[in-house]
Design an enzyme around this catalytic site. Structure first.
Site, PDB file in Angstrom:
ATOM      1  N   GLU A 347      37.552 -30.634  13.422  1.00  0.00           N
ATOM      2  CA  GLU A 347      38.506 -29.925  14.276  1.00  0.00           C
ATOM      3  C   GLU A 347      38.550 -30.499  15.689  1.00  0.00           C
ATOM      4  O   GLU A 347      39.626 -30.690  16.268  1.00  0.00           O
ATOM      5  CB  GLU A 347      38.179 -28.424  14.315  1.00  0.00           C
ATOM      6  CG  GLU A 347      38.194 -27.730  12.968  1.00  0.00           C
ATOM      7  CD  GLU A 347      39.470 -27.943  12.166  1.00  0.00           C
ATOM      8  OE1 GLU A 347      40.507 -28.285  12.767  1.00  0.00           O
ATOM      9  OE2 GLU A 347      39.418 -27.794  10.943  1.00  0.00           O
ATOM     10  N   HIS A 434      46.797 -33.967   3.982  1.00  0.00           N
ATOM     11  CA  HIS A 434      45.410 -33.917   3.543  1.00  0.00           C
ATOM     12  C   HIS A 434      45.180 -34.765   2.305  1.00  0.00           C
ATOM     13  O   HIS A 434      44.032 -35.056   1.951  1.00  0.00           O
ATOM     14  CB  HIS A 434      44.990 -32.470   3.283  1.00  0.00           C
ATOM     15  CG  HIS A 434      45.051 -31.616   4.506  1.00  0.00           C
ATOM     16  ND1 HIS A 434      46.216 -31.023   4.931  1.00  0.00           N
ATOM     17  CD2 HIS A 434      44.101 -31.272   5.409  1.00  0.00           C
ATOM     18  CE1 HIS A 434      45.991 -30.340   6.047  1.00  0.00           C
ATOM     19  NE2 HIS A 434      44.720 -30.479   6.358  1.00  0.00           N
TER      20      HIS A 434
END
Length: 532
Positions: A347, A434
């Site tokens: 993140e 992803h």
């Protein structure tokens, strides 16, 4: 408040890993310096010759001074690289290599309007001579009028869209809401100001998912406050960790404790998730500093902050650049917080990407964005050197997100997850980011460890190549430096896989030389994933 540097207490960590599910732009190019505005010539290159350099040795204060100096010279730089008379440059970042080469990253405006997809990087020698320019879009920035033919939607801003093809006058609208899994949504939509046609859209909230307890006892940097302590890291830019108490907005309450002993290592103790998040942020900061020479996410010595206990049974975690913060849910049972070490690294690395190349979170550039977070999150895990959660090339191996003990993603053979791409193909940019990230993740594994069977830290891998070739790895430490150098100095918002190969070739040449085995390995690894 006084930093409490030496009071460190143990806490076991509830953790996770894993990054979840978002689709298109042109690649980067290198422009030769022009002699007058509108006169830049542009060519693609596959590498440069040059002296070996170190990675981003600049301190936060040096970076600030360099940005200020570059901005004062922005007008003359615009002339030197042949920009149009209505174009202006805004400095975003400056990196100075050990050999004196300076990479200056700019955003552009045209007639006072932001140019989306107009970012560029200049590369100059120690003496100030312009070597080359890397542009997100090589097209000449010009429009017939900056007055829209259509009515401006409420809250929209006028921009020049140069993300692909011929630049046009456009509107950028930000639509807020909630995604299917409960993640906040802030979708940017670009529409043609003449026709209303949607030109591009992307999700600004960048996400990840997972769960598990894994790192055992850890040391924390906290701050004394009154008669107790708070999760403020005075050693690392003042990073703070907050509890939003199942809310979905605001900062929440700063996490505090009476005796500086935090959590009990289980999801039943509310502090444990905060310990995980605080520790993950610290390890990521330390990895950036130690391995990359970078002071914080933006390179300015300032910390982000973390929010834990977001939402009810929220099974995700996300980075939000607008608040410069990481946010973590508690998992489906509200006791499996998504605060794992590689999730924190993942993140925070979305923030690093935003501060450097700012890879558009769609298409091939979106896959590269996600892969960068996987690559750096994995590197943080290796850096932490935890016996409870050893470094590996498996993403989310601790979380059992599939219910059968398998990882969320595999870097040695991405297709083992059932959706990710092992190799580049013409349609890879149409995949969710992803899954399209698999190409770059596979490249990084091959560059680090090589092809074929291998065991690392007790984990067995067997990495194939698209053409059956044998790739010899150069080690993860060199591989991550090449990737970071490419990201920070040569990639732009619209970099695709072909341009990523060019960027890493240039980075390897800068770091190790034009005839180095490291450069040869970069080429071999890209060929191994069918990026020619």
């Amino acid at each position: 408040m006084t930093p409490h540097m030496n009071t460190r207490r143990a806490a076991a960590l509830a953790a996770v890993a894993a990054m979840v599910v978002v689709g298109v732009q042109s690649g980067a190019a290198t422009a030769a310096p022009g002699n007058a505005r509108d006169g830049a010539s542009v060519t693609r290159t596959s590498g440069t010759s040059g002296a070996r350099t170190a990675i981003d040795p600049n301190t936060a204060s040096e970076r600030t001074a360099a940005i200020k100096s570059a901005q004062s010279e922005a007008s003359s730089t615009a002339d030197a690289i042949g920009l149009g008379i209505q174009e202006k440059l805004i400095v975003r970042d400056v990196i100075k290599d050990a050999d004196g080469t300076v990479h200056t990253r700019y955003e552009r405006t045209y007639a006072g309007l932001p140019v989306l997809g107009g970012d560029l990087v200049t590369h100059t020698t120690r003496s100030g001579k312009l070597k080359s320019v890397t542009k997100a879009n090589t097209a000449r920035i010009t429009v017939s009028s900056t007055t829209p033919k259509m009515k401006t939607a409420a809250g929209a801003r006028r921009v020049i869209w140069a993300g692909s093809g011929k630049p046009v006058l456009a509107f950028e609208t930000v639509r807020t809401g909630v995604q299917k899994d409960g993640t906040p949504s802030r979708r940017h939509v670009i529409t043609d100001a003449a026709t209303g046609r949607t030109l591009h859209s992307y999700e600004a909230i960048e996400t990840g998912v997972g769960n598990s307890q894994y790192s055992g006892k850890v040391t924390l940097s906290t701050t004394a406050s009154g008669s107790g302590f708070e999760l403020t890291d005075g050693d690392r830019g003042g990073h703070k960790t907050y509890d939003v108490n199942q809310g979905e907005s605001g900062t929440g309450a700063l996490v505090t404790d009476d005796d500086d002993t935090w959590g009990d290592g289980t999801g039943g103790d509310r502090q444990t998730a905060a310990v995980d998040a605080h520790y993950g942020a610290a390890m990521t900061w330390d990895f950036y500093k130690s391995a990359l020479g970078r002071s914080g996410i933006a390179g300015d010595g300032k910390a982000a902050y973390s929010r834990v206990h977001y939402g009810n049974a929220y099974v995700n975690a996300f980075w939000d650049d607008s608040c410069f913060c990481m946010t973590y849910g508690d998992g489906a049972d509200n006791k499996s917080a998504l605060t794992g070490l590689d999730v924190a690294g993942h993140e925070m690395s979305h923030g690093l990407t935003a501060a450097t190349a700012n890879l558009d979170y769609a298409g091939e550039s979106g896959g590269l964005n996600e892969a960068t977070s996987d690559i750096l999150g994995t590197s943080v895990e290796f850096f932490a050197d935890s016996s409870s959660d050893v470094g590996d090339y498996l993403i989310g191996e601790k979380i059992d997100i599939n219910g059968d003990g398998t990882p969320l993603r595999y870097m040695d053979k991405p297709s083992k997850d059932g959706g990710s791409a092992d190799y580049w193909s013409a349609g890879v940019g149409d995949l969710d980011v992803h899954y399209s990230s698999g190409v770059a993740n596979h490249f990084f594994y091959l560059l680090s460890e090589g092809s074929g069977p291998k065991t690392v830290n007790g984990v067995a891998y067997d990495s194939p190549t698209a053409d059956g070739s044998t790739v010899t790895g150069i080690g993860r430490d060199k591989a991550v430096q090449i990737w970071y150098k490419a990201l920070s100095a040569y990639m732009t918002s619209s970099t695709d896989y072909a341009a990523a190969r060019t960027a890493t070739e240039k980075a390897a040449t800068d770091l190790y030389g034009a005839d180095s085995p490291e450069l040869a390995a970069v080429d071999a690894a890209w060929s191994g994933v069918n990026v020619k």
